[in-house]
Design a protein around this motif. Structure first.
Motif, mmCIF file in Angstrom:
data_model
loop_
_atom_site.group_PDB
_atom_site.id
_atom_site.type_symbol
_atom_site.label_atom_id
_atom_site.label_comp_id
_atom_site.label_asym_id
_atom_site.label_seq_id
_atom_site.Cartn_x
_atom_site.Cartn_y
_atom_site.Cartn_z
ATOM 1 N N LYS A 114 0.881 -1.042 0.108
ATOM 2 C CA LYS A 114 0.101 0.010 -0.084
ATOM 3 C C LYS A 114 0.729 1.292 0.119
ATOM 4 O O LYS A 114 0.361 2.014 -0.766
ATOM 5 N N ARG A 115 2.010 1.257 0.770
ATOM 6 C CA ARG A 115 2.675 2.358 0.929
ATOM 7 C C ARG A 115 3.684 2.736 -0.473
ATOM 8 O O ARG A 115 3.759 3.709 -0.932
ATOM 9 N N GLU A 116 3.981 1.442 -1.055
ATOM 10 C CA GLU A 116 4.565 1.436 -2.359
ATOM 11 C C GLU A 116 3.686 2.012 -3.480
ATOM 12 O O GLU A 116 4.241 2.877 -4.230
ATOM 13 N N LYS A 117 2.372 1.666 -3.402
ATOM 14 C CA LYS A 117 1.618 2.211 -4.438
ATOM 15 C C LYS A 117 1.274 3.790 -4.210
ATOM 16 O O LYS A 117 1.305 4.429 -5.355
ATOM 17 N N GLU A 118 0.974 4.249 -3.190
ATOM 18 C CA GLU A 118 1.036 5.667 -2.641
ATOM 19 C C GLU A 118 2.156 6.550 -2.909
ATOM 20 O O GLU A 118 2.033 7.466 -3.788
ATOM 21 N N THR A 119 3.504 5.946 -3.020
ATOM 22 C CA THR A 119 4.601 6.480 -3.303
ATOM 23 C C THR A 119 4.791 6.655 -4.848
ATOM 24 O O THR A 119 5.112 7.804 -5.240
ATOM 25 N N ASN A 120 4.468 5.678 -5.385
ATOM 26 C CA ASN A 120 4.454 5.833 -6.821
ATOM 27 C C ASN A 120 3.271 6.807 -7.455
ATOM 28 O O ASN A 120 3.709 7.382 -8.577
ATOM 29 N N GLN A 121 2.046 6.618 -6.946
ATOM 30 C CA GLN A 121 1.442 7.676 -7.337
ATOM 31 C C GLN A 121 1.833 8.946 -6.959
ATOM 32 O O GLN A 121 1.507 10.043 -7.934
ATOM 33 N N MET A 122 2.260 9.360 -6.086
ATOM 34 C CA MET A 122 2.900 10.737 -5.713
ATOM 35 C C MET A 122 3.832 11.282 -6.561
ATOM 36 O O MET A 122 3.817 12.067 -7.189
ATOM 37 N N ARG A 123 4.761 10.116 -6.859
ATOM 38 C CA ARG A 123 5.920 10.469 -8.068
ATOM 39 C C ARG A 123 5.187 10.557 -9.412
ATOM 40 O O ARG A 123 5.802 11.688 -10.211
ATOM 41 N N ALA A 124 4.158 10.025 -9.806
ATOM 42 C CA ALA A 124 3.632 10.151 -11.057
ATOM 43 C C ALA A 124 2.784 11.377 -11.203
ATOM 44 O O ALA A 124 2.726 11.834 -12.307
ATOM 45 N N GLY A 125 2.330 11.953 -9.989
ATOM 46 C CA GLY A 125 1.640 13.129 -9.924
ATOM 47 C C GLY A 125 2.252 14.420 -9.725
ATOM 48 O O GLY A 125 1.615 15.413 -9.577
#
Length: 150
Positions: free
Chosen positions: A28-39
């Motif tokens: 879950k943390r990894e998914k949130e981090t990837n979304q943050m970096r993509a945004g």
């Protein structure tokens, strides 16, 4: 036979608990981090994993270009190196950045420590002195009084 099912059931239960307590939150943390970096957008302020703080001036598919420091040095870095994104809020402009800086300036500064007064140092030396010295000073004081009476 019943014991073997119990021990297998216990191992399965242990694996399920480990999944829900360790593996799932990490994903879950990894998914949130990837979304943050993509945004990441132009105008966002970021902090890299190396501690560099800068403002995004251009984005590419796998990299970003940030502007750092008073000299406004620009350099390109990979998106995966972004640790945190600080969005300046509505209106990506200088006014929004100045508004966020003003409360920081208004914070109270700590008072300077004054040098210790000699009176404060005296009790520290008295505490270190042996207890026997106090009665000795009291006996010395009445002796001059007797001398005055004679």
């Amino acid at each position: 036979m019943n014991n073997s099912f119990m021990s297998i059931g216990f191992l399965v239960l242990l694996l399920v608990v480990m999944y829900f307590l360790m593996i799932r939150p990490q994903k879950k943390r990894e998914k949130e981090t990837n979304q943050m970096r993509a945004g990441i957008q132009v105008g966002d302020e970021i902090i890299t994993i190396g501690g560099i703080k800068g403002k995004v001036v251009k984005t590419k598919e796998e990299s970003i270009i940030i502007q750092v420091g008073a000299d406004k040095v620009k350099f390109e870095m990979m998106r995966w190196s972004v640790s945190k994104v600080e969005r300046p809020g509505p209106g990506h402009g200088k006014a929004a950045a100045e508004e966020t800086e003003e409360p920081e300036v208004k914070k109270a500064k700590p008072k300077k420590l004054k040098k210790a007064a000699p009176a404060e140092e005296a009790p520290a030396t008295e505490e270190a002195a042996p207890v026997e010295e106090a009665p000795a000073t009291e006996e010395a004081a009445p002796a001059p009084e007797k001398a005055d009476e004679e």
